[in-house]
Design an enzyme around this catalytic site. Structure first.
Site, short mmCIF file in Angstrom:
data_model
loop_
_atom_site.label_atom_id
_atom_site.label_comp_id
_atom_site.label_asym_id
_atom_site.label_seq_id
_atom_site.Cartn_x
_atom_site.Cartn_y
_atom_site.Cartn_z
CB ALA A 241 -0.80 -8.35 -4.83
CG ASP A 242 -0.89 -11.48 1.39
OD1 ASP A 242 -1.87 -10.89 1.87
OD2 ASP A 242 0.01 -12.00 2.10
CB ILE A 243 3.43 -8.04 1.91
CG1 ILE A 243 3.28 -6.86 0.96
CG2 ILE A 243 4.81 -7.99 2.58
CD1 ILE A 243 3.28 -5.50 1.63
N GLY A 244 2.66 -11.05 2.81
CA GLY A 244 2.93 -12.20 3.67
C GLY A 244 3.30 -13.43 2.87
CD1 TRP A 283 -0.09 -14.91 4.69
CD2 TRP A 283 -1.93 -16.02 4.08
NE1 TRP A 283 -0.71 -14.18 3.72
CE2 TRP A 283 -1.84 -14.82 3.32
CE3 TRP A 283 -3.02 -16.87 3.86
CZ2 TRP A 283 -2.81 -14.46 2.37
CZ3 TRP A 283 -3.97 -16.51 2.91
CH2 TRP A 283 -3.85 -15.32 2.18
#
Length: 287
Positions: A241-244, A283
């Protein structure tokens, strides 16, 4: 005053570590000296500072660790934070022929460095929820500067007991939202009262920790996954779910939109059992 030289197995790129640590304004990093100061607390919760200075190179990593007290405990904690007992060679070998091999080649020797304490990590994760990174750092800095301690030039997060005693309005004055003020203070109360014991939880499986912590109001799966990854160094986490991470995968795989959950699961299948390192390197590829 004590000093200890520590040699570890290569590769280990401490300059990349310092670069990432320096992104957080609360970290005391001196790039020119290749040094970082680590806030620690002893058994009585008294603050003290440990300095870690790079002496070697990525291919011959060596460090000088120094402090004024608690030598044995400080060295053990430093080893944990910087993951000096984890072989990055195994990780690099695993990804050498993977679909993100280029990213791993570019960031060769970048370790998974942990936050400086579990409570600190949890507070940081809660504060950072649903904020852009710049304002998240600003808000966290205000929180620590207002309620934390400053020792030998190094900032310490406040203890949970101190945060538990605050009023929601104390955080609202720092531009915390009403709900975030409640999440930070109420979570700190649970920890201060012993209803949540982070030290006992840290040896539990990922699923047990997730099940326990999501019971806390304001703590969802994203927050727990980040705690597992950056607080405990669990090696096989992939916060889909992490946008990055979504943006990094979009860029790397040349997609015209963010990948779907199914696409992320399919593309990441070969990264197991080092999904956390894949997350970190993705990231880094867009930072």
């Amino acid at each position: 005053m004590w000093e200890e030289r520590v040699k570890i197995d290569p590769p280990y790129d401490f300059d990349r570590v310092l670069d990432r640590l320096s992104m957080d304004p609360l970290h005391h990093v001196t790039m020119a000296e290749r040094e970082v100061s680590i806030p620690m607390r002893d058994g009585d919760k008294k603050p003290f500072v440990v300095k870690v200075k790079a002496l070697g190179t990525k291919d011959a990593p060596e460090f000088l660790v120094s402090g004024s007290t608690n030598r044995e405990a400080a060295l053990k904690e430093t080893m944990r934070i910087f993951q000096w007992d984890t072989s990055l060679l195994d990780v690099q070998t695993h990804f050498r022929s993977s679909n993100i091999a280029g990213i791993f080649q570019e960031h060769d020797g970048t370790p998974l460095v942990l936050e400086f304490g579990l409570y600190e990590c949890l507070m940081k994760c809660i504060i950072h929820q649903q904020l852009n990174l710049k304002f998240a750092h600003t808000l966290t800095e205000r929180f620590v500067h207002t309620f934390g301690e400053h020792v030998d030039g190094v900032w310490f997060y406040p203890l949970p007991e101190k945060v538990a005693a605050l009023d929601y309005s104390d955080l609202r004055e720092l531009q915390f939202s009403g709900r975030k003020s409640e999440y930070v203070i109420d979570t700190s109360k649970l920890i201060a009262e012993g209803k949540i014991n982070l030290e006992e939880l840290k040896d539990q499986p990922d699923e047990v920790i997730l099940k326990e912590l999501v019971k806390i109001r304001g703590v969802g799966p994203w927050t727990v996954q980040n705690l597992l990854l950056f607080g405990l160094g669990r090696p096989n986490l992939f916060p889909v779910a992490d946008i990055g991470i979504q943006n990094a995968m979009k860029k790397h795989f040349g997609l015209d939109r963010k990948p779907t959950l199914e696409e992320m699961q399919e593309l990441s299948r070969e990264w197991d059992p080092y999904l956390s390192y894949a997350s970190l390197y993705l990231w880094r590829s867009i930072e």
